[in-house]
Design a protein around this motif. Sequence first.
Motif, PDB file in Angstrom:
ATOM      1  N   THR A   1       0.818  -1.222   0.000  1.00 11.99           N
ATOM      2  CA  THR A   1       0.000   0.000   0.000  1.00 11.99           C
ATOM      3  C   THR A   1       0.842   1.257   0.000  1.00 11.99           C
ATOM      4  O   THR A   1       0.314   2.360  -0.044  1.00 11.99           O
ATOM      5  CB  THR A   1      -0.920   0.026   1.228  1.00 11.99           C
TER       6      THR A   1
ATOM      7  N   GLY B   1      -9.420   1.147  -0.998  1.00 14.73           N
ATOM      8  CA  GLY B   1      -8.043   1.096  -0.525  1.00 14.73           C
ATOM      9  C   GLY B   1      -7.940   1.433   0.952  1.00 14.73           C
ATOM     10  O   GLY B   1      -7.174   0.819   1.694  1.00 14.73           O
ATOM     11  N   MET B   2      -8.755   2.373   1.378  1.00 20.00           N
ATOM     12  CA  MET B   2      -8.710   2.775   2.777  1.00 20.00           C
ATOM     13  C   MET B   2      -9.209   1.662   3.673  1.00 20.00           C
ATOM     14  O   MET B   2      -8.694   1.415   4.751  1.00 20.00           O
ATOM     15  CB  MET B   2      -9.566   4.032   2.980  1.00 20.00           C
TER      16      MET B   2
ATOM     17  N   LYS C   1      -6.659  -0.753   4.194  1.00 19.40           N
ATOM     18  CA  LYS C   1      -5.649  -0.235   5.115  1.00 19.40           C
ATOM     19  C   LYS C   1      -6.168  -0.233   6.549  1.00 19.40           C
ATOM     20  O   LYS C   1      -5.410  -0.014   7.488  1.00 19.40           O
ATOM     21  CB  LYS C   1      -5.319   1.209   4.728  1.00 19.40           C
TER      22      LYS C   1
ATOM     23  N   THR D   1      -5.900   6.755  -0.637  1.00 18.16           N
ATOM     24  CA  THR D   1      -5.126   5.894   0.250  1.00 18.16           C
ATOM     25  C   THR D   1      -3.876   6.612   0.765  1.00 18.16           C
ATOM     26  O   THR D   1      -3.201   6.108   1.644  1.00 18.16           O
ATOM     27  CB  THR D   1      -4.671   4.617  -0.467  1.00 18.16           C
TER      28      THR D   1
END
Lengths: 315, 293, 293, 305, 305
Positions: free
Chosen positions: E119, E143-144, E147, E194
Motif C-alpha cells: 500500500t 483502498g482505505m 488499510k 489511500t
Amino acid sequence: PVTIRIGAFPNITHPQAMVGKANGEFEKTMGPGVKIDWKTFNAGPAAIEALFAGAIDMTYIGPNPTITGYVRSNGEALRVIAGAASGGAALIVRNDAGIQKPGDFHGKKIASPQLGNTQDVALRSWLRANGLKSTDKGGDVQVIPLANPDQLTLFLKKQLDAAWAPEPWATRLIREGNGRLFLDERTLWPNQQFVCANLIVSTKFLKDHPDLVKNWLRAHVELTEWINGHLPAAKKILNQQIQKETGKALPDAVLDEAFGRVQVTYDPLRYSLLSAAKSAYDAGFLGRQMPDLSGLYDLSLLNLVLSEKGKKAIQ
Amino acid sequence: MSVANHSDLSTAVESRAIGVRTDHAAPTRLQNRRTTGRGILRRITNQVIFYSVLLGLWALLAKLRIWPPYLFPAPWAVASALWAGLQDHSFLIGIAVTMKRMLIGYSLSVVLGMILGLAVASNKFLEETLGALLVSLQSLPSICWVPLAILWFGLTEKAILFVLLMGCILSVTIAMEDGRKQMPKIYTMAGRNLGASGFRLFWYVMLPASLPYIVSGLKQGWAFGWRSLIQAEMIFLTIGLGQLLMMGRDLNDMSQVIAVMLMIIALGYLVNRLVFRTMERTLQSRWGLAPNA
Amino acid sequence: MSVANHSDLSTAVESRAIGVRTDHAAPTRLQNRRTTGRGILRRITNQVIFYSVLLGLWALLAKLRIWPPYLFPAPWAVASALWAGLQDHSFLIGIAVTMKRMLIGYSLSVVLGMILGLAVASNKFLEETLGALLVSLQSLPSICWVPLAILWFGLTEKAILFVLLMGCILSVTIAMEDGRKQMPKIYTMAGRNLGASGFRLFWYVMLPASLPYIVSGLKQGWAFGWRSLIQAEMIFLTIGLGQLLMMGRDLNDMSQVIAVMLMIIALGYLVNRLVFRTMERTLQSRWGLAPNA
Amino acid sequence: MIPNTKFVAAEPQFPTPCRKPVQSTSLCGKTVIVPIRQVECSTPKIQLQEVSLSYQTDTGSELLALDRIDLDVHPGEFLCIVGPSGCGKSTLLHLIAGLQKPTSGRIAMDGDSVTAPGTDRILIFQEHGLFPWLTVGQNVEFGMKMKGLSKAEREDRTRHYLRLVHLSQFKDSRPHQLSGGMRQRVALARALATEPDVLLMDEPFAALDAQTRDMLHDELEKIWAETGRTIIFVTHNVREAVRLGDRVVLMSFRPGQVKKEFVVDLPRPRHLEEVEVARTAREILDQLRDEINKSLEAEYAHERS
Amino acid sequence: MIPNTKFVAAEPQFPTPCRKPVQSTSLCGKTVIVPIRQVECSTPKIQLQEVSLSYQTDTGSELLALDRIDLDVHPGEFLCIVGPSGCGKSTLLHLIAGLQKPTSGRIAMDGDSVTAPGTDRILIFQEHGLFPWLTVGQNVEFGMKMKGLSKAEREDRTRHYLRLVHLSQFKDSRPHQLSGGMRQRVALARALATEPDVLLMDEPFAALDAQTRDMLHDELEKIWAETGRTIIFVTHNVREAVRLGDRVVLMSFRPGQVKKEFVVDLPRPRHLEEVEVARTAREILDQLRDEINKSLEAEYAHERS
Ligand SMILES: Nc1ncnc2c1ncn2[C@@H]1O[C@H](COP(=O)(O)OP(=O)(O)OP(=O)(O)O)[C@@H](O)[C@H]1O
Ligand SMILES: Nc1ncnc2c1ncn2[C@@H]1O[C@H](COP(=O)(O)OP(=O)(O)OP(=O)(O)O)[C@@H](O)[C@H]1O
Ligand SMILES: [Mg+2]
Ligand SMILES: [Mg+2]
C-alpha cells in the motif's frame, strides 16, 4: 424406552407388516415400553444396506436379498427368524406373442424385475429345466432385467414377449398388458409353497434383545392367523395401508386375483430358499463356491412362540 | 412533428426486437420498458399462447390415442390426479417436505461449497490435489452416496441431506473456481495494488468479481441438488415429491407421475423466476452488463 | 550481482505462491513456469502425497473395523474386485460401452444445446416462453424421462441416449444463455456497429464472447450427462458402468460398487484434465484472463 | 507560417458553409489539401432534430444527458465535438451510430431515420471494444468480413491499415498483449478498414504520444480528403479539434447541449503547434472554461446541499 | 511570463539533483510552490537496477519490453516518463508496483527489494480498473478499507477526494454509468485517497478535457507539495510532463530503455501554455521524434521482410 426399527415394503407380499401397522397389533403386543419405528423400502438391496449399516434392526424382505446379505457378510449380519408369505410370482406371456408351450420361447424376449433377484433366478432355472438357454449362456432366449412398470410399457409396445413377475405385477400384466398366465410358480414347488417374503433380524439385535424379537414374533404369528382367518377384512386393511403409503390403492379386482396367488404364512419354507440359493449359484450370482447357508436360520424363538400357542414347531 | 417521429422510431425499434437480441438501449432503459404495462402484457400473452398450444398438442395426441392412455395420459387425467393429490393434501405435504429439505440442503451446500472453493483457491497444495478431484467427483451419480449416507447417518433426514449436498455442493465450488479462472486480470491486480491480499483479496475482490459465474453455478447447483434430492427421496422412500414420483412409477400410474413432474417443473420455474432472475437482474443493472432483452 | 538478485527475487516470489493465488506474472510467463520440469515434479509429488494419505486413511479406517467390512470394504478388497473385473474384461467392456454412449450423447447434446440456445437467443417469443421452461425442466431427475424414452424408443440404445440427452442438453443451453446475459455490453455494441446482425452477430460475436461461460457449461453438462447416463444404464440394465454399479448394489457387493465408482472418478479426472483444462488454458492465454495459478 | 487564416464564432443555428470533398494536389512532393467551398448544399449527411436522451439511475431519478440537440452534418464535413468530461459526447456518437435510441427527437442519415446500426456509420469506441478472442489482424478484418468482402481484399486492406497505424508486426498478437495506445490504434485500423461513409470517432488519439498522434492526424486528414468521407470526431483536445475540423461544436455541461459552433477556416494542412491553431483553440477554450465553471458550481452546490 | 527558467538535457546516468519536499507559501491569496534544493541525498526512494522484462508471445518468441533500465527516484521527487506508444511505460509502472516480476534485475523501494504489491505504492491503471460491483464511493473507499481506516475517516476522505475530482454527485453511481473521463477521475480519487508514499500514475489525465485537466494538475501539484509524496507519472503529453515534473525521463522505442533524462528547472507553479514549458517540451519532442522514426523503420522493415 427401546426402539425397534423395522423395515417393510408397501406391497401385498408383506401382509403382516401392512396389516399390523394399520391395526396396531405390534404396539399392543410389544407393550408401551417399546417404540416401533417403521421404515419403508421398495427394493431389497436398500433394506439390506440399511441393515448392514445398523440403520434398521429387522425387516420383511424377499429370499434373494436375504441370501446375498448373508453371504456378503460371511454369515455375520443377519438371521431369518420367520416366514411371511409364499407364492406370488408367475410367468406371464403376451397374448399375441404366439407362445403356447415352453418350446415356443426360442428367440423370445423375457423380462425379469432385477438381475439376480428371486424371479430372475427362478426364470433362469426354469429355462434350464426346459432345455432353453439364455443369450448370455449362448442360447437364443433373451432375458432382460427390467423394472416392473417398464415391463408393462413394453408389453403394450409388443417389444416384450413374456415376463416372470411378482404380484401384483403379474396380475396387472394380464389385465392391462394383454397378457396371459402361462405358469404359476407355485406349480413348480412341493405343496405349492415357496417363500416370497420372510422376516430377518440383525444378528446383533437378536443377541441383545431376544425378548423383543420374541414378542414381535408373537404378534407376527397372531397376525398371520388373523389374516388367514379373515381374508376379506384383511385384504381391505392391506389395501388401505398400501394406499396410505403409496397414495394409491390397488383396484379390487387386481387385489383379489393377485392375493389369490399369495399365501400368508409364518413358515420360512427353508427348503425353497435353499433350492433357490442353489439355482442362484448355478446362474453365477453367488461367487465361485456354493456358500454355506447352514447358519442362516434361527427359528428357536419362532418355535418357542409356536409351542406356547400349542402349534407344531418348524424345523 | 417530433411526436410523430418519436412514435415512428419506437415502433421501428420495437419491430426489430423480434430479431436477434438488440441491446441498443441502456440496461436501465430496457428494464424500464420491461416493467411497463405493455411489456408485461405482451409477455403474459406470449406465455399464455405458448402454453395453450402445448396443452392443445398434448390433448390432441391423447385424443388420437396413438399411445394407450395409461402410458400417455390425457391432460384431464393428469389434472384430476393433480386435483386428487391436492385434495387429500398428499401433494401439498410432499411439496412442503421436499422444499424444506431443499432449502436447508441447498443453503448448506452454498455455504460449504464456498468454503471449499475458498480453501482450494487459497492453497496451492489443495488446488493441485483436491481441486482436480472435485470435478471428477461431480460425475458420480447420487446413488453412489446412498450407502455412505446410510452408514454415517442411518435412515434419517441427515442422510437425505447428505446425498443432496454431495449432489450440488460441487457445482458451487466449481463455478467459483471457473469464475476465478476466467475473471479479467485487472481486478485482482487493482485489488492487490490497493492492499488486499489473502482472505481479503478473495472476499472483497475475487468473490465479487466472479459473481456472474457464481450465479450461474448457483443455478446449476440448484438443478443438481433438486435432482439428487428427488432421487434420494425415491431411494429412501420418505414423504416428499420423490416418493410420490416413485409410487406413481411403481404403480404404473402415469397420471400421477406426470402430475408430480408438473409440480417439480412449476417449482423450478417459480424459484428460477423469483430468485435467480432477480439475482441476474441486479447483477446486470449494477455491473452494466448486456441486458437480457 | 544481477544474478544473485534474480534468484533472490524468484525464491521470494515462489514462496509467496503458497498464499492466495498471485497473478503478478503474465499468463504466458506462468504457463512457462508450470511447464518447467520443477513445476511438474512438485505437482506430481503433491498429488502422490495427497492420494497416499487418502489411501492410508482409508486403509486405517478399514483396519480399525469401525464399520463392518461388507459395508466399508478395505482398499485391498476393492483392489481385488477391480482386478477381477479387469481380468474378465467386464470392466473394460463396461468402460468402452459407456464411453461410447457418452461421446455420442454428449456431442449430440452440445450441438442440440447450442441450436436450442441460438433459437432462444434469437427469438424474443421463444425466449419468453421456451427459455423459462428450459431452466425448470433441468430440475427433473433423469428417471422422469425413462417412461417416455421407453414409450418412444423401446429398449434400444436410442432410449438411453434420449435420457442422457435430456440430462445434459439443458446445461449447455443455459450456460449459453448465462453467457449472453452476463457478457460485457461493449462486444455486442462493437459487433453491431461493424455490421454484424442476426445469425452472424450470434455466431461471430455473442458465441465467442460467452465462451468462458460456455466452457463452464460444457463442464457442468458433462457431469450432468455422465450422471444421467449411469442412471439410465442402471435402469435399462444394458452393458455399461451403470449396470456394473447396479449389479454391485443389487448383490450388496460394496467392493464392486466402490471399484466402479473409482473408475467413474478416474474417467472424470482424465476427461477433465485432457479436454476441459486444455480448453480453459487456451481461453486464458488467448484472452489474457486471470491465470489459474 | 501560413498567414491567411480566418476564424468565425457562430451561434448554434448559424448556417454553416457546406463543403464538397476537398481536393488534394501534390505540390513539390508535399500534399497540400485545399478545401473547395460551395454555397449551395444538398441534404445534410446526418441530421439531429431536438434529440434528447436521459438515463435512469439506480435510485430511479433521471439524468438528462443530452438536451434537445439540433445538429446538421454535411456530406464530406469534418466535424469536431469538444466539451467538458461527462457532457454527453460519447452518448451522442452512440445515438448517431444507432446503438442507443434517443428518448425523444429524430436522427436521420441521408434523410432516413436511424433506427439501427449500419455499416455506413462506423464508430470507434472510447474504450476501443476490441474482441479478445480474435488476433489483431482478425479484429481489423472483422468489419470487412461482415460486409462480405473477399478474403484477398480483406487481407490487402488489413495489411494496409495495420501499416497505417504502425502495427504490422503485431498482426498475430492478441489485444491483451498490446499497450493502451496500441489498442486504440487497432480500433482505428478496424474502423478505417471498413471504409464507411461516416466515421464516428470517440477520442481515438487520447492514449497516443504526440508524435504518433501527429502522424495519424496527417493520415486521417489525407484519407478524409481523398475519399470525401464525413467524419464526426470527439476529442477533449481543443487544439486537435482545430487542427482537424472544418467546424468545432462546443457542448455544454450537463445536460449536454450545443453551446456554440466555430467554423475553422484555416488552410490545410494545419499543424497542431501553429500560432493560428493555438489562437483559435484558445478562443474555444475560453468558452469551455465557462462550462467547467458551471460544473464546479454544480459540484459545490451538491456539496452544500 | 516567468523569465528565469533553465533547461538541462542530461545523459541517462547524470546525477539528478535531489529534492526535499517543496514548500508552498501563500502569496496574495495564491499558492506559490517553491522547491527547496538539496545537494546531499539520502537513499533513493525507488531504485531500478538493470531491470529487464520480456513477454512471451503465443508463437513462443520473446518480446523484450524493457531492456536493462537503471533509474533512481528520489524521495519527494515528481518524475515524469514519456515515450512512444508501446515502449513499456505501463510495464515499468507494473513492475514498480510489484504486480509483475522482472525477468532480470532488481527493484528496490527504500532499499528493500520489491517482491509484492504494497500500500505504499499505489498505481493508477491506464484502463482505470474500477470495480464494477462497487459504487463510485465504495470504489474510492476500497483502498482505505484495506488499510483498516475507520469508517468515519473513510467517509471523510471519500468526500474530500470525490470533491477534488468534481464527482461528489456521482458517489452512488456505478462505474458503468460514468463517462470515460469520469471513470479516470474516480480511479484518481481512489488512489489519492489511500495517501500512499509513492504514487504511480499511468496516463491519468488522458481522457480529460483541457480545463478539467488543468485544474487537476494544480490539485495534484498542491497535494504533492504539501505531503512530500514521490510521484512517478507516465504521460504521452510532453507538455504535461514538463508542466508537472522535476525530471522527465524519455524512454526509447522497443526495447524500452532510458534514452535521456531532462531536469526541468522551471519555477512552480508552471502553466501548460507557458512559453518556457512549450520550449522545453519542444526540446524533448525532438528527441521523441527520433524514437518514433525508429518505430517507423521497424514497421517498414517488417513490411519488407
Ligand atoms: N449507462 C449509463 N447510465 C446512467 N448514466 C450514464 C450512462 N452512461 C453515461 N451516463 C451519464 O451520461 C453523461 C454523459 O456521458 P458520456 O459518456 O456521453 O460523456 P462524455 O461526454 O463522453 O464524457 P468523456 O469526455 O468523459 O468521455 C455522464 O454524466 C454519465 O454519467
Ligand atoms: N501481456 C502481454 N503479453 C505480451 N506482450 C505484452 C503484454 N503486455 C504488453 N506487451 C507488450 O509490451 C510492450 C510494452 O507495453 P506497455 O503497455 O508497457 O506500453 P506503454 O509504454 O504503456 O504504451 P502506451 O503508451 O501505448 O500505453 C508492447 O509492445 C506490448 O505489445
Ligand atoms: Mg466519452
Ligand atoms: Mg501504457
